[in-house]
Design an enzyme around this catalytic site. Structure first.
Site, short mmCIF file in Angstrom:
data_model
loop_
_atom_site.label_atom_id
_atom_site.label_comp_id
_atom_site.label_asym_id
_atom_site.label_seq_id
_atom_site.Cartn_x
_atom_site.Cartn_y
_atom_site.Cartn_z
N CYS A 1 31.37 17.82 -35.78
CA CYS A 1 30.07 18.18 -35.19
C CYS A 1 29.43 19.35 -35.94
O CYS A 1 28.31 19.24 -36.44
CB CYS A 1 30.28 18.51 -33.72
SG CYS A 1 28.88 19.31 -32.94
N GLU B 1 43.85 23.93 -36.71
CA GLU B 1 42.73 23.26 -37.40
C GLU B 1 42.90 23.46 -38.91
O GLU B 1 43.21 24.57 -39.36
CB GLU B 1 41.39 23.85 -36.94
CG GLU B 1 40.18 23.38 -37.70
CD GLU B 1 39.99 21.87 -37.69
OE1 GLU B 1 39.70 21.30 -36.63
OE2 GLU B 1 40.14 21.25 -38.77
N HIS C 1 2.72 21.01 -15.11
CA HIS C 1 1.63 20.45 -15.89
C HIS C 1 1.00 21.55 -16.75
O HIS C 1 0.73 22.63 -16.22
CB HIS C 1 0.55 19.86 -14.98
CG HIS C 1 -0.65 19.39 -15.75
ND1 HIS C 1 -0.63 18.21 -16.46
CD2 HIS C 1 -1.86 19.96 -15.95
CE1 HIS C 1 -1.82 18.07 -17.06
NE2 HIS C 1 -2.58 19.11 -16.76
#
Ligand code: NAI
Length: 496
Positions: free
Chosen positions: A49, A41, A474
């Site tokens: 990203c 790299e 819920h």
């Protein structure tokens, strides 16, 4: 744990070129599966990203969303006076998040025994990669397998005043400019400059109403910039379900963004008072608007420069993208021990690149692994968020399905009211006879998180009936998914 020696007397079993969200998980998975791995790299680890894309934008968006909530303190029964923006501090927070995550990848490489090599990788033959270092020296690596994960760069816009801008560059050029303090000093930006801004522009013209255009329009509008989106097609983000585009356009307009669709940009020139002047054609008429900054957000193209792919026989020209490397479902290129993943094969999304990287690593390790794109979510991090998986309603009809649609709006949910985020809805696209869920499309609070119920449903080929029988907590935002499934059969309990 990674092997300490490679097979066949080579230096490595796998050399991954590119340490982004495709390359670094691929390197780690190959090491986990017992291979000796190197990852080359030339930017910081983490790729577009972590350094220039997903993470910096989402961190900036996090600040804008917090600002929005504080500005609406009164709605929550709170007072908050003298609310302001400290832009250098906001950008420093972004930098800190990026640095932390980049450091994390380095740590993970050490943990898994992956050798990180800084430099630019280029293929000499199907088993040899040369690394060109910053000081001009070179290192030759022999390897049993190569994975090309070199990503993409912003697509050059062939429009006078923009085509010659010095912005369509690989990540390491962006990194060098950032380090030298020369990034984002001009008036033509890509997303790289937009996440590296030194000050908030007064007037921003965004060319392209896709995901990058919409996310930065939301961000800078939230920071007080006067934003105009110029989109060539009749609607924003034209590949998404039309109901999401329509709602997103409505929401962004309500927030103050000017949106001009069917707008063909024809040129950018020097304007008055040191501003740029953007000319576009719409309904046969030519219009011109001023801009402190013009953001080019018209797509990205695979980055294959300098890799030498043609010399080693790797075919460029995928069915859907002539500039992308062609691969099979195992992620192999036309040269079987050379794999390619992520934006360089035209994938476009970080999580897709990761999935492809894992498939490549598994195949290299002797497993039989194939890539499926059926349950691949697409997200836009505006507020409210947008998230989509599977077929749009139009795509499902084009494929000849007997389509049934169910919808449910967030404003009917207790949780959405409690957190004061009522905009948006869930739309389920299903096949009528057996009820198979074909696509789910959400615009609303935390859409990018709650979409994963639908991602799993599509991956497992669940039916509407199975989701109707699934208990949703819920109060929760995910209840909207349960009720949208019920609505496919006309039985949503809380639909008004
Ligand atoms: P895009 O392809 O999503 O959108 C580009 C837009 O520009 C299109 O709507 C197109 O019609 C328009 N356009 C093209 N030429 C034009 C012109 N001359 N005048 C006006 N409009 C024009 O590309 P975008 O937004 O640049 O994103 C690039 C890549 O980055 C995509 O693959 C995207 O998926 C990825 N990305 C993903 C993110 C996410 O997942 N949240 C965030 C940011 C980028």
């Amino acid at each position: 744990m990674a092997a300490t020696t490679a097979e066949n007397g080579k230096d490595f079993d796998v050399v991954v070129i590119g340490g982004g969200p495709g390359g670094y998980p691929c390197a780690i998975r190959a090491a986990q599966l017992g291979k000796k791995v190197a990852c080359i790299e030339n930017d910081n680890l983490g790729g577009t990203c972590l350094n220039w894309g997903c993470i910096p934008t989402k961190t900036m968006i996090g600040s804008v969303a917090a600002l929005y909530t504080i500005k609406h303190a009164k709605d929550f029964g709170l007072t908050a006076d003298n609310v302001g923006i400290d832009f250098p501090a906001l950008m420093a927070r972004k930098e800190k998040v990026v640095k932390t995550l980049v450091g994390g990848v380095g740590f993970l490489f050490k943990k898994h025994g992956v050798t990180a090599i800084e430099g630019i990788g280029t293929l000499k033959d199907a088993n040899t990669v040369e690394v060109i270092k910053a000081d001009g020296s070179t290192q030759m690596l022999t390897t049993n397998n190569i994975v090309v994960a070199t990503g993409s760069v912003p697509a050059k816009l062939p429009i006078p005043g923009i085509d010659d801008a010095d912005i369509y560059t690989p990540n390491w050029d962006v990194k060098a400019k950032f380090a030298a303090g020369t990034l984002a000093t001009g008036k033509i930006w890509t997303s790289n400059e937009a996440v590296s801004a030194k000050q908030i522009p007064e007037e921003l013209v965004v060319i392209g109403g896709g995901v990058i255009g919409c996310e930065f329009a939301y961000t800078y509008n939230g920071l007080g910039t006067k934003v105009t989106i110029l989109e060539f097609l009749p609607r924003l983000f034209a590949t998404m379900d039309i109901d999401l585009s329509t709602e997103l356009e409505k929401v962004l307009k309500n927030q103050g963004v000017t949106i001009r669709t069917n707008a063909k940009v024809t040129g950018v020139t020097e304007g008055e008072n040191g501003k740029k002047s953007v000319t576009f054609e719409r309904d046969g008429k030519s219009e011109t608007i001023p801009a402190d900054v013009v953001l080019v957000a018209t797509g990205r193209v695979p980055f294959t420069n300098g890799l030498n792919l043609d010399k080693v026989g790797v075919t460029i020209g995928a069915p859907k993208n002539k500039r992308a490397i062609a691969v099979n479902e195992k992620m192999q290129t036309s040269v079987p021990n050379i794999y390619a993943i992520g934006d360089v094969i035209g994938s476009g999304l970080a999580h897709t690149a990761t999935a492809e990287g894992l498939v490549a690593a598994e195949n290299i390790a002797g497993h039989h692994s194939t890539m499926s794109y059926k349950a691949n979510p697409a997200c836009i991090y505006t507020e409210p968020e947008v998230a989509s998986v599977g077929l749009s309603e139009a795509e499902a009809r084009e494929k000849g399905h007997d389509v049934k649609v169910g919808t449910f709006t967030f404003r009917n949910l207790g949780k959405a009211m409690a957190i004061n985020e009522r905009d948006g809805f869930v739309k389920v696209v299903a096949e009528n006879k057996y009820g198979e869920i074909l696509g789910v499309h959400i615009i609303g609070p935390h859409a990018t998180d709650i979409i994963h119920e639908a991602v799993v449903s599509i991956q497992l080929e669940n039916t509407v009936e199975e989701l109707m029988r699934t208990i949703h907590a819920h109060p929760s935002l995910a209840e909207a998914l349960g009720q949208a499934n019920e609505d496919v059969r006309g039985m949503a309990i809380d639909k008004g």
